[in-house]
Motif scaffolding. Structure first.
Motif, mmCIF file in Angstrom:
data_model
loop_
_atom_site.group_PDB
_atom_site.id
_atom_site.type_symbol
_atom_site.label_atom_id
_atom_site.label_comp_id
_atom_site.label_asym_id
_atom_site.label_seq_id
_atom_site.Cartn_x
_atom_site.Cartn_y
_atom_site.Cartn_z
ATOM 1 N N ALA A 1 36.227 41.976 32.843
ATOM 2 C CA ALA A 1 35.545 41.482 31.647
ATOM 3 C C ALA A 1 34.076 41.218 31.945
ATOM 4 O O ALA A 1 33.196 41.532 31.129
ATOM 5 N N TRP A 2 33.790 40.645 33.117
ATOM 6 C CA TRP A 2 32.412 40.333 33.498
ATOM 7 C C TRP A 2 31.592 41.617 33.631
ATOM 8 O O TRP A 2 30.425 41.666 33.211
ATOM 9 N N GLN B 1 39.325 31.579 39.849
ATOM 10 C CA GLN B 1 40.052 32.523 40.698
ATOM 11 C C GLN B 1 39.521 32.548 42.125
ATOM 12 O O GLN B 1 40.121 33.167 42.997
ATOM 13 N N ASP C 1 41.116 41.512 28.697
ATOM 14 C CA ASP C 1 40.928 41.337 30.147
ATOM 15 C C ASP C 1 41.236 39.905 30.567
ATOM 16 O O ASP C 1 41.924 39.674 31.575
ATOM 17 N N LEU C 2 40.726 38.948 29.811
ATOM 18 C CA LEU C 2 40.966 37.539 30.155
ATOM 19 C C LEU C 2 42.450 37.203 30.066
ATOM 20 O O LEU C 2 43.002 36.523 30.938
ATOM 21 N N GLN D 1 36.919 31.635 34.109
ATOM 22 C CA GLN D 1 38.079 32.244 34.742
ATOM 23 C C GLN D 1 37.728 32.827 36.108
ATOM 24 O O GLN D 1 38.508 32.705 37.061
ATOM 25 N N LEU D 2 36.541 33.416 36.214
ATOM 26 C CA LEU D 2 36.086 33.923 37.502
ATOM 27 C C LEU D 2 35.995 32.788 38.526
ATOM 28 O O LEU D 2 36.436 32.921 39.678
ATOM 29 N N ARG E 1 33.735 31.755 28.883
ATOM 30 C CA ARG E 1 35.163 31.820 29.216
ATOM 31 C C ARG E 1 35.401 32.742 30.414
ATOM 32 O O ARG E 1 36.221 32.457 31.280
ATOM 33 N N ILE E 2 34.676 33.863 30.426
ATOM 34 C CA ILE E 2 34.814 34.793 31.549
ATOM 35 C C ILE E 2 34.351 34.129 32.845
ATOM 36 O O ILE E 2 35.019 34.214 33.894
ATOM 37 N N ALA F 1 39.303 38.849 34.925
ATOM 38 C CA ALA F 1 37.991 38.326 34.574
ATOM 39 C C ALA F 1 36.870 39.170 35.168
ATOM 40 O O ALA F 1 35.795 39.309 34.564
ATOM 41 N N ASP F 2 37.094 39.729 36.352
ATOM 42 C CA ASP F 2 36.056 40.565 36.977
ATOM 43 C C ASP F 2 35.763 41.803 36.133
ATOM 44 O O ASP F 2 34.616 42.234 35.994
ATOM 45 N N CYS G 1 37.208 42.365 26.222
ATOM 46 C CA CYS G 1 37.030 41.219 27.126
ATOM 47 C C CYS G 1 38.128 40.182 26.927
ATOM 48 O O CYS G 1 38.619 39.581 27.889
#
Length: 331
Positions: free
Chosen positions: A290-291, A330, A281-282, A326-327, A322-323, A287-288, A278
């Motif tokens: 990671a989510w 975006q 990914d970040l 970031q989502l 954090r994820i 982020a998607d 994750c």
């Protein structure tokens, strides 16, 4: 054989050996995670009311000593992967160690108990401090670098779980130096090194951490230590490659680490790998992705009871936040 397999991360093969070992010694391990939880809670209550007093014996019962050595092999071997089962076996064998009265073995069990109790964080600080005091007192009764290293190890691990990174760093470094002078302490040195590295991450010593991660990884691969090689590639240690903007290499290390790890259950290493993936990914702006990982594995983390560990609870919720941020940024 069981002890060495568990200590270097060959968990499945090690547990097969453990099964034979336990049957031969008339010992047993809980059949399920929840059976281990119940057994652990019962023994923690017994330990609380019994206290830590013991009568030192010059010639303890050989059969009892054999059971203590088996218990140490299993508790130590599982302590950094299958935490609940490791803690259950540790508590059970600690009670036997107090009854047996062998001071050297008791010192190791008390120190390991410090780590298990301290993992709950500050809410168990009083109990942790009491255990550390017992470890310190016991270590002063005998000479030797290895015995002197145990209270430093206990202090460092407890400080790590309580969020006192500078004390963790200082104590663990000193413990490593003493273990290095003592033969037969490869697992102890390796485990200390991991806490050393993780503490540096939280202190912001990223350059120093990166150099040490790569050194320890080379050493682990050279000696066939799967446990250390795996931990050096995942969790916060994986930042050693992200800090150099090596996203592909960071992902490769996670993949290689988990390709060789046990596929049974959900170990600490599976959580470490999720955390590292994750993070990558970040860093990579995905982020998607990671989510999706979090949604798939969150229940596995919960069911493993790892969220009872204070650092894991904070790290996982911080990661999830954090994820989400970031989502949101975006959109």
């Amino acid at each position: 054989a069981a002890e060495q397999l568990l200590r270097v991360g060959h968990i499945d093969e090690g547990m097969r050996q453990v099964g034979q070992l336990l049957r031969a010694a008339g010992m047993e391990m809980p059949r399920s995670l929840w059976a281990a939880v119940v057994s652990l809670l019962i023994r923690r209550v017994v330990l609380y009311f019994r206290g830590l007093s013991f009568k030192r014996r010059q010639a303890p019962d050989p059969q009892a000593l054999q059971k203590l050595d088996i218990g140490w092999a299993i508790a130590a071997g599982l302590s950094n992967c299958d935490v609940i089962r490791g803690a259950e076996f540790q508590a059970k064998t600690l009670l036997l160690a107090l009854k047996t009265g062998d001071a050297t073995r008791l010192l190791r069990f008390l120190t390991l108990e410090v780590g298990f109790v301290a993992s709950a964080g500050r809410r168990h600080a009083r109990r942790t401090a009491k255990l550390l005091k017992a470890v310190e007192k016991l270590s002063k009764d005998d000479d030797g670098d290895q015995l002197a290293a145990w209270p430093l190890m206990g202090t460092g691990v407890a400080a790590y779980f309580e969020g006192n990174w500078s004390l963790a760093y200082k104590s663990i470094v000193e413990a490593e130096k003493l273990y290095a002078k003592s033969p037969g302490t490869a697992w102890e040195r390796t485990t200390a090194s991991h806490y050393h590295i993780w503490s540096m991450v939280y202190m912001g010593k990223i350059d120093e951490m990166s150099r040490l991660v790569k050194l320890r990884l080379r050493e682990a691969l050279d000696r066939g230590d799967l446990y250390s090689a795996t931990d050096m590639r995942i969790f916060t240690s994986n930042l050693a490659w992200l800090a150099e903007d090596k996203v592909v290499e960071a992902r490769k290390h996670v993949q290689e680490a988990m390709d060789n790890w046990s596929k049974q259950g959900f170990h600490v290493q599976h959580y470490y790998a999720l955390f590292a993936e994750c993070n990558i990914d970040l860093y990579d702006g995905k982020a998607d992705q990671a989510w999706s990982r979090i949604l798939v594995d969150w229940d596995k983390v919960k069911k493993s009871l790892l969220l009872q560990v204070q650092t894991v609870f904070m790290e996982m919720h911080h990661l999830r936040a954090r994820i989400a941020l970031q989502l949101a940024s975006q959109k």
